[in-house]
Every structure is written in C-alpha cells, then in structure tokens.
Scaffold this motif. Structure first.
Motif, PDB file in Angstrom:
ATOM      1  N   UNK A 178      -8.190  -1.498  16.209  1.00  0.00           N
ATOM      2  CA  UNK A 178      -7.081  -1.469  15.255  1.00  0.00           C
ATOM      3  C   UNK A 178      -7.419  -0.445  14.187  1.00  0.00           C
ATOM      4  N   UNK A 179      -6.735   0.687  14.197  1.00  0.00           N
ATOM      5  CA  UNK A 179      -7.094   1.782  13.296  1.00  0.00           C
ATOM      6  C   UNK A 179      -6.786   1.468  11.838  1.00  0.00           C
ATOM      7  N   UNK A 180      -6.136   0.324  11.577  1.00  0.00           N
ATOM      8  CA  UNK A 180      -5.871  -0.069  10.184  1.00  0.00           C
ATOM      9  C   UNK A 180      -6.977  -0.963   9.633  1.00  0.00           C
ATOM     10  N   UNK A 181      -7.986  -1.301  10.467  1.00  0.00           N
ATOM     11  CA  UNK A 181      -9.059  -2.186  10.016  1.00  0.00           C
ATOM     12  C   UNK A 181     -10.425  -1.538  10.211  1.00  0.00           C
ATOM     13  N   UNK A 214       1.096  -8.707   9.471  1.00  0.00           N
ATOM     14  CA  UNK A 214       0.803  -7.346   9.927  1.00  0.00           C
ATOM     15  C   UNK A 214       1.854  -6.375   9.399  1.00  0.00           C
ATOM     16  N   UNK A 215       3.139  -6.746   9.509  1.00  0.00           N
ATOM     17  CA  UNK A 215       4.215  -5.872   9.033  1.00  0.00           C
ATOM     18  C   UNK A 215       4.133  -5.663   7.524  1.00  0.00           C
ATOM     19  N   UNK A 216       3.799  -6.728   6.774  1.00  0.00           N
ATOM     20  CA  UNK A 216       3.721  -6.623   5.323  1.00  0.00           C
ATOM     21  C   UNK A 216       2.607  -5.664   4.904  1.00  0.00           C
ATOM     22  N   UNK A 217       1.437  -5.779   5.561  1.00  0.00           N
ATOM     23  CA  UNK A 217       0.337  -4.880   5.228  1.00  0.00           C
ATOM     24  C   UNK A 217       0.637  -3.441   5.637  1.00  0.00           C
ATOM     25  N   UNK A 218       1.311  -3.260   6.785  1.00  0.00           N
ATOM     26  CA  UNK A 218       1.678  -1.914   7.221  1.00  0.00           C
ATOM     27  C   UNK A 218       2.612  -1.267   6.206  1.00  0.00           C
ATOM     28  N   UNK A 219       3.589  -2.028   5.731  1.00  0.00           N
ATOM     29  CA  UNK A 219       4.512  -1.512   4.735  1.00  0.00           C
ATOM     30  C   UNK A 219       3.783  -1.157   3.445  1.00  0.00           C
ATOM     31  N   UNK A 220       2.851  -2.034   3.024  1.00  0.00           N
ATOM     32  CA  UNK A 220       2.083  -1.779   1.805  1.00  0.00           C
ATOM     33  C   UNK A 220       1.253  -0.499   1.947  1.00  0.00           C
ATOM     34  N   UNK A 221       0.579  -0.334   3.101  1.00  0.00           N
ATOM     35  CA  UNK A 221      -0.255   0.851   3.326  1.00  0.00           C
ATOM     36  C   UNK A 221       0.593   2.124   3.301  1.00  0.00           C
ATOM     37  N   UNK A 222       1.788   2.063   3.877  1.00  0.00           N
ATOM     38  CA  UNK A 222       2.664   3.235   3.867  1.00  0.00           C
ATOM     39  C   UNK A 222       3.070   3.613   2.454  1.00  0.00           C
ATOM     40  N   UNK A 223       3.355   2.605   1.626  1.00  0.00           N
ATOM     41  CA  UNK A 223       3.728   2.866   0.229  1.00  0.00           C
ATOM     42  C   UNK A 223       2.566   3.494  -0.523  1.00  0.00           C
ATOM     43  N   UNK A 224       1.350   2.956  -0.287  1.00  0.00           N
ATOM     44  CA  UNK A 224       0.175   3.500  -0.964  1.00  0.00           C
ATOM     45  C   UNK A 224      -0.109   4.929  -0.547  1.00  0.00           C
ATOM     46  N   UNK A 225       0.048   5.213   0.763  1.00  0.00           N
ATOM     47  CA  UNK A 225      -0.178   6.575   1.246  1.00  0.00           C
ATOM     48  C   UNK A 225       0.831   7.549   0.645  1.00  0.00           C
ATOM     49  N   UNK A 226       2.086   7.116   0.561  1.00  0.00           N
ATOM     50  CA  UNK A 226       3.112   7.967  -0.032  1.00  0.00           C
ATOM     51  C   UNK A 226       2.826   8.209  -1.510  1.00  0.00           C
ATOM     52  N   UNK A 227       2.339   7.168  -2.172  1.00  0.00           N
ATOM     53  CA  UNK A 227       2.012   7.304  -3.589  1.00  0.00           C
ATOM     54  C   UNK A 227       0.863   8.274  -3.801  1.00  0.00           C
TER      55      UNK A 227
END
Length: 347
Positions: A269-272, A315-328
């Motif tokens: 899992x490339x997110x972990x 999983x979806x909530x963390x994915x959404x959070x990570x996308x927001x952080x990356x955009x920020x």
C-alpha cells in the motif's frame, strides 16, 4: 402503471425454499437490509417463502430481482454470503447488465476445513486472474483488500497442484513505529512477531499440524527480505508482503532473485510507507517496469475492502485528506517560488 414522472412501476415475486431464505436474509436480516440499501427505491417484503420487490421504477425493481437471483445461485453453489458479496454483486450488475457475479465471484481458490477462499469483489477477481496469467504481479491497494491473503492462497494452490516445489513468503524488516531491537531473544525471535501475520494466514489455509512439517522441510519458507540476497529462486511461488517498505535497491534485489519456473507476487500500500526517508521501492517500480510484458500491476481501491464496511470509508477519508494536503503543499511551493521571484526583481 406509469408514475407522475412518466416511469413505469414494477413488481417482482420470487419463491425461495426455507433454507435458502434463511441464508439469503442473513443473521438478524442483515443481508436483506444490505439489498435494500443497494436499491433505495425498491420495497422488499418477505412473507413465508416469497420475496416481493416493488417500486416506482421498473428498471430498478428488475435490477433488484437480478441481484436476488444471483445471490440465490451463490447460495445454491454452497457459497457463504456476507454484505460484501451483496454489494459487490450489485456493483457488477450495475456496471454490466450481461455480467454474472456467480461466474466472477463463485470460483474458490482453496477449500479447507469447510471454508472456501475466493475473491469477493471484481477488483479481487481481476487480481487473482492476473496472478494466473503473469509471471510477476504487483498487488497495490489499501488495507483490507485481500492483497496478501489471496496471493498466499494462490501460492498454496500452486503447491498443491505441483506447479511449484516450494513457497517463499517474505517481508522487509521495517518497523511501523515500533523498535524490534527492544524485543527479547535472538534475531529470529525478534523478527518472528513481525512475520506472524504470514504464519496466521498459512494456518488458516492448511491444516495446522501440516504447516510445521512443511516449514521444517523447507517446502514453505517465511523469512525477512534480507535473507533473499544472493539467492536464485527456482520452481518457487514467492510472495513479498509490505513492499511499500522496500527501498529501490531492495526491490531490485528481490525481483532479480526470480529463477526458472517461478512466479512472484508483490503486495503493498503506497499510502502506508514506514521508511524513515527516501523513495519507496514500490512507488518507483511502477514507473520503471510499467511497460514490460509478463509483469502486471493490479490496483485495488476502497471498493475492494472486505473487512468491516467502516474500513472502506476510513480509507476514502484518509485518501481525501492526503490529496488536500498535497494540493496545499503544492500551493505553498508555488507561492514561495513567486515570492522569491518578486524579491529578486526588487533587489
């Protein structure tokens, strides 16, 4: 009869024998509730041995009928139903009206002690098929998608069919926030708890008294990734778990262990990523080996999670959070660059 918006009302009646009805409804009617959630516009009524489906949209009622019929076929084939099978079957039918969830999800990989191991979602079925068709397969997806479990089931199946002579299961020895050095005992004792999930899966797939014999004979080997260096692995089914915690050098080392008559499955899992710094070998390999024949990348999503339904939402909530952080972060980087340019112009 047409409704106010012009759509046709629908109704379907399905007769079901007593045992099948009990299995269709599930404990405390949980499966029935899951069916209703898939088609909110359909009313489901059970009276005796008959299920009645009715609603304002005839097409939606027909979809619900097809779902119930497919679930009954699964029950007839001896498959145990959970809410995962219900939601997966509904998704398959919605995506392709000619598809059959029974054909996609009904084939067992292994059957042991009255329990069958089989893919439970379309994504898992594609992953299992890829293992059959390719020498090297990467299973990439979030926790709970069955990446490692299904890979190990395919490994045991290949051993039982005498397609390979041994199974090798390995993991990189990277701690997820813990420190193995503080554990008591020898190096083997320290690493054993880290490899325990692999042993647990083996004990589920094989008779517990058989596993120690296969381990002692070397037919099954469970070892840290570092033990693979310098070896050529012939006639083997090799599974690398937690591959997101390999360095690029470790991933290259592992892949080049491939010998004649062998197959490899790499899961992660490339997110972990738990590496302290640097690039994950799993992240890099998708860019390096993406165009090579006989190497397949199977990507699963939260829709393939087969644990508690909350896991998929987490999983979806963390994915959404990570996308927001990356955009920020990307916005902050651009902003800093613009400030630097303005500062240079004013000097």
């Amino acid at each position: 009869m047409p409704t106010a918006d012009g759509s046709a009302q629908g109704e379907a009646r399905i007769y079901i024998d007593g045992i099948a009805m009990v299995r269709l409804l599930g404990p405390q009617d949980r499966l029935l509730s899951t069916i209703e959630k898939q088609y909110p516009g359909v009313d489901v009524h059970v009276r005796g041995n008959e299920v009645t489906l009715s609603g304002d949209d005839a097409d939606e009622v027909d979809s619900a009928r097809r779902l119930v019929e497919e679930l009954l076929l699964m029950i007839k084939n001896g498959q145990d139903l959970t809410s995962t099978e219900v939601t997966s079957s509904a998704a398959i039918l919605d995506a392709d009206k000619t598809a059959s969830p029974v054909d996609l999800l009904g084939q067992a990989i292994l059957s042991t002690r009255g329990k069958s191991i089989r893919p439970k979602t379309a994504g898992q079925k594609a992953y299992v098929d890829a293992i059959d068709e390719n020498t090297i397969v990467f299973g990439i997806g979030p926790a709970g998608t069955g990446k490692t479990y299904l890979a190990m089931a395919k490994a045991v199946q290949a051993l039982q069919r005498k397609e390979v002579n041994r199974i090798i299961l390995t993991r990189p020895a990277v701690e997820a926030g813990e420190r193995l050095g503080y554990l008591p005992g020898s190096l083997t004792d320290k690493i054993d708890p880290y490899l325990r999930p692999l042993y647990d899966a083996l004990n589920e797939m094989l008779d517990p008294e058989v596993v120690p014999k296969l381990l002692a004979a070397g037919t099954i080997e469970v070892a840290p990734l570092a033990y693979m260096r310098g070896r050529t692995l012939n006639d083997s089914f090799i599974v690398l778990d937690e591959a997101q915690n390999t360095t690029p050098e470790q991933m290259k080392m592992f892949l080049t262990r491939l010998g004649f008559g062998s197959r490899m499955v790499i899961t992660g899992d490339i997110t972990q990523v738990d590496l302290p710094m640097g690039t994950s070998g799993l992240q890099l390999v998708t860019r390096v080996l993406g165009d090579i024949d006989d190497i397949h990348f199977a990507t699963m999503t939260s829709a393939d999670v087969v644990r508690h339904t909350l896991v998929g939402q987490i999983v979806d909530a963390y994915t959404k959070y990570d996308q927001i952080q990356m955009a920020k972060k990307a916005g902050d980087t651009i902003g800093a660059s613009e400030r630097d340019q303005r500062y240079k112009k004013t000097r």
